[in-house]
Scaffold this motif. Structure first.
Motif, PDB file in Angstrom:
ATOM      1  N   HIS A   1     -67.878  62.484  47.866  1.00  0.00           N
ATOM      2  CA  HIS A   1     -66.897  61.404  47.998  1.00  0.00           C
ATOM      3  C   HIS A   1     -66.761  60.954  49.446  1.00  0.00           C
ATOM      4  O   HIS A   1     -66.860  61.764  50.369  1.00  0.00           O
ATOM      5  N   ILE A   2     -66.489  59.667  49.607  1.00  0.00           N
ATOM      6  CA  ILE A   2     -65.994  59.126  50.871  1.00  0.00           C
ATOM      7  C   ILE A   2     -64.664  58.459  50.545  1.00  0.00           C
ATOM      8  O   ILE A   2     -64.610  57.525  49.746  1.00  0.00           O
ATOM      9  N   ILE A   3     -63.586  58.943  51.151  1.00  0.00           N
ATOM     10  CA  ILE A   3     -62.244  58.536  50.761  1.00  0.00           C
ATOM     11  C   ILE A   3     -61.528  57.899  51.945  1.00  0.00           C
ATOM     12  O   ILE A   3     -61.268  58.563  52.955  1.00  0.00           O
ATOM     13  N   PHE A   4     -61.223  56.595  51.808  1.00  0.00           N
ATOM     14  CA  PHE A   4     -60.390  55.886  52.764  1.00  0.00           C
ATOM     15  C   PHE A   4     -58.927  55.968  52.306  1.00  0.00           C
ATOM     16  O   PHE A   4     -58.632  56.449  51.215  1.00  0.00           O
ATOM     17  N   ASN A   5     -58.027  55.447  53.108  1.00  0.00           N
ATOM     18  CA  ASN A   5     -56.584  55.520  52.861  1.00  0.00           C
ATOM     19  C   ASN A   5     -56.239  55.264  51.392  1.00  0.00           C
ATOM     20  O   ASN A   5     -56.364  54.148  50.899  1.00  0.00           O
ATOM     21  N   THR A   6     -55.773  56.303  50.709  1.00  0.00           N
ATOM     22  CA  THR A   6     -55.456  56.205  49.283  1.00  0.00           C
ATOM     23  C   THR A   6     -54.549  57.368  48.891  1.00  0.00           C
ATOM     24  O   THR A   6     -54.008  58.079  49.737  1.00  0.00           O
ATOM     25  N   TRP A   7     -54.397  57.601  47.596  1.00  0.00           N
ATOM     26  CA  TRP A   7     -53.579  58.694  47.075  1.00  0.00           C
ATOM     27  C   TRP A   7     -54.103  59.078  45.701  1.00  0.00           C
ATOM     28  O   TRP A   7     -54.946  58.403  45.113  1.00  0.00           O
ATOM     29  N   LEU A   8     -53.557  60.182  45.135  1.00  0.00           N
ATOM     30  CA  LEU A   8     -54.005  60.655  43.824  1.00  0.00           C
ATOM     31  C   LEU A   8     -52.904  61.477  43.154  1.00  0.00           C
ATOM     32  O   LEU A   8     -53.169  62.498  42.552  1.00  0.00           O
ATOM     33  N   TRP A   9     -51.669  61.034  43.263  1.00  0.00           N
ATOM     34  CA  TRP A   9     -50.536  61.778  42.726  1.00  0.00           C
ATOM     35  C   TRP A   9     -49.337  60.839  42.602  1.00  0.00           C
ATOM     36  O   TRP A   9     -49.335  59.730  43.118  1.00  0.00           O
ATOM     37  N   SER A  10     -48.315  61.313  41.957  1.00  0.00           N
ATOM     38  CA  SER A  10     -47.090  60.535  41.852  1.00  0.00           C
ATOM     39  C   SER A  10     -46.383  60.479  43.201  1.00  0.00           C
ATOM     40  O   SER A  10     -46.309  61.476  43.923  1.00  0.00           O
TER      41      SER A  10
ATOM     42  N   PRO B   1     -50.067  59.166  57.118  1.00  0.00           N
ATOM     43  CA  PRO B   1     -50.900  60.337  57.430  1.00  0.00           C
ATOM     44  C   PRO B   1     -50.619  61.552  56.561  1.00  0.00           C
ATOM     45  O   PRO B   1     -51.515  62.360  56.313  1.00  0.00           O
ATOM     46  N   LYS B   2     -49.378  61.696  56.071  1.00  0.00           N
ATOM     47  CA  LYS B   2     -49.074  62.863  55.241  1.00  0.00           C
ATOM     48  C   LYS B   2     -49.865  62.852  53.934  1.00  0.00           C
ATOM     49  O   LYS B   2     -50.083  63.908  53.326  1.00  0.00           O
ATOM     50  N   TYR B   3     -50.316  61.673  53.510  1.00  0.00           N
ATOM     51  CA  TYR B   3     -51.150  61.604  52.308  1.00  0.00           C
ATOM     52  C   TYR B   3     -52.517  62.228  52.590  1.00  0.00           C
ATOM     53  O   TYR B   3     -53.069  62.926  51.741  1.00  0.00           O
ATOM     54  N   LEU B   4     -53.060  61.975  53.764  1.00  0.00           N
ATOM     55  CA  LEU B   4     -54.304  62.633  54.162  1.00  0.00           C
ATOM     56  C   LEU B   4     -54.105  64.137  54.238  1.00  0.00           C
ATOM     57  O   LEU B   4     -54.960  64.911  53.776  1.00  0.00           O
ATOM     58  N   GLU B   5     -52.994  64.558  54.808  1.00  0.00           N
ATOM     59  CA  GLU B   5     -52.737  65.987  54.940  1.00  0.00           C
ATOM     60  C   GLU B   5     -52.684  66.669  53.573  1.00  0.00           C
ATOM     61  O   GLU B   5     -53.149  67.807  53.415  1.00  0.00           O
ATOM     62  N   LYS B   6     -52.138  65.989  52.595  1.00  0.00           N
ATOM     63  CA  LYS B   6     -52.078  66.567  51.248  1.00  0.00           C
ATOM     64  C   LYS B   6     -53.482  66.712  50.677  1.00  0.00           C
ATOM     65  O   LYS B   6     -53.813  67.745  50.071  1.00  0.00           O
ATOM     66  N   PHE B   7     -54.322  65.700  50.859  1.00  0.00           N
ATOM     67  CA  PHE B   7     -55.717  65.822  50.437  1.00  0.00           C
ATOM     68  C   PHE B   7     -56.395  66.995  51.157  1.00  0.00           C
ATOM     69  O   PHE B   7     -57.113  67.789  50.542  1.00  0.00           O
ATOM     70  N   GLU B   8     -56.181  67.085  52.462  1.00  0.00           N
ATOM     71  CA  GLU B   8     -56.873  68.098  53.264  1.00  0.00           C
ATOM     72  C   GLU B   8     -56.519  69.511  52.820  1.00  0.00           C
ATOM     73  O   GLU B   8     -57.344  70.426  52.925  1.00  0.00           O
ATOM     74  N   ARG B   9     -55.306  69.716  52.345  1.00  0.00           N
ATOM     75  CA  ARG B   9     -54.901  71.056  51.901  1.00  0.00           C
ATOM     76  C   ARG B   9     -55.641  71.493  50.645  1.00  0.00           C
ATOM     77  O   ARG B   9     -55.748  72.706  50.374  1.00  0.00           O
TER      78      ARG B   9
END
Length: 292
Positions: free
Chosen positions: A128-137, A244-252
């Motif tokens: 995957h290559i993921i730009f600014n996005t989300w995947l949760w409520s 940025p916290k959305y990226l941090e959630k992905f990174e975890r």
């Protein structure tokens, strides 16, 4: 037929179409080699990724779709513009083209649309290559709670439909460097939504933020099928909408990942940092990427 407003130097690609129950989905299919599949968000279209595609198509097969209601795809009056429907359309395109070993590139609403496919068909996704996005409520996020009042405002559909609020106002606000969005560039984001009848797709995505939060959270609960795949995150850290916290959630949760962070960049790194983004992607695809 190529619209008169489209600059062929900016977007020098041949148009392809897939008929989905009589509705035409536009896509481009450039180059040969391993597949790189691009999935955009709102209020954008495959034009988003033109710089990347121009470069990568010399070595890869680059495919980019326009969701129904966006770009050069049809914009029917009576259509299910909900996010899950767009993901089903993506599945049909992948099946039609018999794509495998896909490098999936997603941005904005393209995240849940594309990653939903990846979650249910992990055997066909290589990385995957993921730009600014989300995947949760986002229902419990403070910024969503505030924004929800706007989403529920009965005037919002009017603003979207008759004043082109999404492309005309929200998109410019998403750039950290406003000088990047020249009149010429802005035209290519506004013209696909020239008339009120062509703006139903953007309304559909705004409604999705209200109606599909449960679906987004369901995807996150199934992330295990994709979270160990090789992933490159490219993130504009000055994004006003996807923080940025959305990226941090992905990174975890994503274990085999590299993150490229642009501190002075907004929601569209592929526009604001195009040369650097192309370079980072090329290096990562060749196995040379490093954490920034």
């Amino acid at each position: 037929m190529t619209p008169s407003w489209l600059d062929p130097n900016e977007y020098p690609f041949d148009s392809q179409y897939l008929s989905l129950d009589g509705v035409r989905l536009h896509y481009i299919d450039e180059g040969r080699g391993d597949v790189v599949l691009f999935v955009h968000g709102t209020p954008s279209w495959s034009f988003d990724f033109r710089h990347i595609i121009k470069s990568l198509s010399k070595f890869y097969r680059c495919i980019a779709i326009d969701h129904i209601g966006f770009g050069l795809s049809d914009k029917p009056a009576n259509y299910d513009y909900a996010t899950p429907k767009h993901s089903e359309n993506l599945r049909q395109l992948i099946d039609k083209l018999e794509l495998n070993d896909i490098t999936l590139v997603v941005h904005d609403f393209g995240g849940p649309i594309g990653l939903n496919y990846a979650i249910h068909h992990p055997e066909r996704i290589k990385q995957h290559i993921i730009f600014n996005t989300w995947l949760w409520s986002s229902e419990k996020e403070e910024e969503y709670i505030r924004f929800q009042k706007i989403l529920k405002n009965p005037l919002l559909p009017f603003l979207y439909k008759y004043l082109n609020f999404s492309a005309g106002f929200i998109l410019p606000q998403s750039f950290a460097d406003k000088a990047i969005l020249t009149n010429k560039l802005r035209k290519h984001y506004i013209k696909p939504f020239r008339n009120p009848s062509e703006r139903l797709g953007t309304i559909g995505f705004s409604k999705s933020l209200l109606n599909d939060q449960g679906w987004f959270e369901e995807l996150w609960s199934k992330r295990a099928s994709i979270s160990e795949k090789r992933t490159l995150f490219i993130w504009g850290m000055a994004d006003k909408f996807i923080l940025p916290k959305y990226l941090e959630k992905f990174e975890r949760e994503f274990t085999d990942r590299i993150s490229v962070k642009f501190q002075d960049c907004g929601h569209y790194p592929q526009e604001e940092k195009k040369e650097l983004v192309v370079s980072e992607i090329q290096s990562w695809l060749q196995g040379l990427g490093c954490v920034n």
